[in-house]
Design an enzyme around this catalytic site. Structure first.
Site, mmCIF file in Angstrom:
data_model
loop_
_atom_site.group_PDB
_atom_site.id
_atom_site.type_symbol
_atom_site.label_atom_id
_atom_site.label_comp_id
_atom_site.label_asym_id
_atom_site.label_seq_id
_atom_site.Cartn_x
_atom_site.Cartn_y
_atom_site.Cartn_z
ATOM 1 N N ASP A 223 77.975 136.422 103.373
ATOM 2 C CA ASP A 223 76.610 135.967 103.167
ATOM 3 C C ASP A 223 76.559 134.444 103.081
ATOM 4 O O ASP A 223 77.421 133.810 102.455
ATOM 5 C CB ASP A 223 76.084 136.579 101.861
ATOM 6 C CG ASP A 223 74.630 136.302 101.617
ATOM 7 O OD1 ASP A 223 73.792 136.740 102.428
ATOM 8 O OD2 ASP A 223 74.316 135.648 100.599
ATOM 9 N N GLU A 274 97.449 139.048 106.065
ATOM 10 C CA GLU A 274 98.489 139.713 105.280
ATOM 11 C C GLU A 274 98.418 141.232 105.421
ATOM 12 O O GLU A 274 99.360 141.942 105.057
ATOM 13 C CB GLU A 274 98.327 139.356 103.790
ATOM 14 C CG GLU A 274 98.471 137.875 103.474
ATOM 15 C CD GLU A 274 98.042 137.569 102.041
ATOM 16 O OE1 GLU A 274 97.751 138.531 101.289
ATOM 17 O OE2 GLU A 274 97.986 136.381 101.681
#
Length: 560
Positions: A223, A274
């Site tokens: 956002d 990751e």
């Protein structure tokens, strides 16, 4: 009518997309409080999402983006987060989230979590600690606290205005009752902005990202992705009144699009890397040009950015061709897909917006006293045609819940029912976004049209919903729902998301036409019918007969 010649121009897209799912995905936005309510409180919940996953699988979407469901006082419908790592009781529990995610993954549907990093709720523990702490403290350094100007600091630090109307600063009251410092909130007073120059803030959001990634989330819609960093010194700024409220100004805006945001998203990119499974970041970045927006999706930053310029383009063939051409130049140039979107929870639904008889008041919404009321039958016809163009374009597309039913904006909401902060902060001068957030209809004869078992609905639903409910459209081959299912099935079967677009010229100034992966797409945006070329009609957004394409109609053709 004679059969026109098809003149194929040079390709507008030069690169073949990679294999990551987000490059071609059709992503369905769920606004949880308006999707499906299972406990009868009139507010949708995560269990309601789970209950309708088979419907979404049948529709043919690849992923779901969930608007905020984290713990919140709900001053701005969840975009005021008080705990980023918990589910608000309105929507259920973390166990409900886990069950929904597992059920989605079992159906091959990915889950994208909405993340709100520009600001928190004023009920967040950090902000409560800041209010209790002294100026210059560690607690206050997490937010944008500043001394006021003028006599006794009684004026705000600068002249910035809130996106929701009114000043962007609110003055605090010290524990001894005296007026204190001011804090920045680019949105509502209840949404204080974080200070992203603070490493503690950055580390906290790394933790938040990993929390949801560890639970299996496939990515994040971010956002106000262009608003986290503010220009040093916080200089005064008066926005262009015609540029829109969320960053459409060509000028350098001290609180939108600052260079420092790119460092943040490079860091987040590394966090997502990751994890296995091509996790994705999508930017809600309202910027003045596609070229500027494309900077958010360079290879080491975010993966997608909403194409708001496409969303805001008028129903005009030349304008749409220009924005599609530029999108397919700018985004692939940095290794990213273009995205396409026509509706979301912040804008007037395109089944109404495309038929407004006055300029679209972006950010203000429309209501019963707005000028240029939409013409419903024109709006639905254009919406179907526009979606039929969008879903034939290379890249990734976003759908907003209910558009597959042809839902229009709800214009005649009673004043006392409105809940958008914009309505209150502007004292009713701007209607806000409630009209696109009304709970959607599932069953014509059920309480609340199937949204809620007890007939409750947090915003009132219009009687029109009975004619647009999903069960009414389910088995009708000419329904908008059937059109969306057909579009998505053909898009997937023909790999249009990973295809290449080439424009077709010489069909007239009011015709938008192109080819993609063997499909010829012709959209008539004019008022008069145009000739239908030879070929097998795969699908059309409206009736096609007598060898012509009517006004506001899109056809997909396959050359025989």
């Amino acid at each position: 009518m004679s059969t026109p010649e098809l003149t194929v121009a040079a390709p507008a897209q030069d690169e073949t997309p990679g294999s990551e799912w987000w490059r071609t995905a059709v992503i369905y936005q769920i606004y949880p409080r308006s999707f499906a309510d299972t406990n009868g409180d009139g507010i949708g919940d995560l269990a309601g999402v789970t209950a309708h996953l088979d419907d979404l699988q049948e529709l043919g979407v690849d992923a779901i983006w969930l608007s905020p469901f984290q713990r919140s006082p709900q001053k701005d419908a969840g975009y005021d987060v008080s705990d980023y790592c918990d589910v608000d009781p309105l929507f259920g529990t973390l166990a409900d989230f886990d069950a929904m995610l597992a059920a989605s993954h079992a159906r091959g549907i990915r889950i994208i979590v909405d993340l709100v990093p520009n600001h928190s709720s004023d009920q967040h523990v950090w902000f409560q600690e800041a209010l209790a702490a002294a100026p210059g403290s560690r607690e206050r350094a997490r937010y944008m606290f500043r001394d006021g100007t003028g006599i006794d600091g009684d004026l705000p630090p600068n002249n910035w205005e809130s996106v929701f109307g009114g000043p962007a600063w609110t003055r605090t009251t010290d524990p001894d009752g005296r007026p204190g410092q001011w804090y920045l909130h680019l949105f509502d007073t209840s949404q204080p902005d974080f200070d992203w120059s603070n490493e503690e803030v950055r580390e906290e959001f790394r933790r938040v990202l990993r929390f949801w990634l560890d639970r299996g989330a496939d990515g994040f819609r971010v956002d106000v992705a262009h608003g986290l960093v503010k220009e040093a010194g916080l200089p005064d700024y008066t926005p262009d009144p015609d540029a829109g409220s969320m960053g459409g100004d060509e000028a350098s805006v001290p609180y939108w699009g600052q260079p420092g945001v790119h460092e943040i998203y490079r860091d987040w990119h590394e966090v997502l890397a990751e994890y296995d499974g091509d996790r994705a970041l999508c930017a809600e970045a309202w910027l003045p040009t596609i070229a500027k927006t494309s900077l958010w999706v360079r290879p080491d930053e975010m993966h997608q950015a909403f194409n708001f310029e496409y969303l805001e383009t008028d129903w005009d063939a030349a304008a749409l061709r220009a924005v599609v051409t530029e999108s397919l130049r700018a985004y692939p140039a940095v290794g990213a897909p273009s995205t396409w979107v026509l509706s979301n929870h912040d804008v007037v639904r395109h089944a109404s917006r495309l038929a407004l008889t006055a300029e679209n008041p972006q950010g203000s919404g429309i209501g019963p006293k707005s000028e240029g009321q939409p013409i419903p039958e024109v709006g639905l016809r254009r919406a179907r045609a526009a979606t039929s163009v969008m879903l034939a374009l290379p890249g990734s597309a976003y759908l907003y819940q209910g558009e597959e039913l042809g839902l229009p904006e709800v214009i005649d909401l009673p004043d006392e029912a409105r809940q958008d902060p914009t309505w209150f902060r502007t004292k009713g001068e701007r209607y806000g976004r409630d009209g696109c957030r009304v709970p959607i209809p599932w069953a014509a004869e059920a309480p609340a049209y199937g949204f809620s078992p007890d007939g409750e609905s947090w915003l009132p639903q219009p009687a029109e919903w009975a004619t647009l409910a999903r069960d009414v459209q389910q088995d009708r081959p000419d329904s908008t729902l059937s059109l969306y299912r057909d579009l998505l099935a053909e898009r997937r079967a023909r790999s249009l998301g990973s295809g290449k677009l080439a424009w077709i010229d010489d069909l007239g100034p009011e015709v938008l036409a192109f080819t993609n992966s063997g499909v010829t797409v012709i959209a008539n945006l004019g008022e008069a019918a145009v000739p239908l070329p030879e070929g097998r009609v795969i699908l059309s957004s409206g009736p096609v007969d007598a060898g012509s394409i009517p006004a506001d109609t899109t056809v997909w053709l396959e050359q025989s």
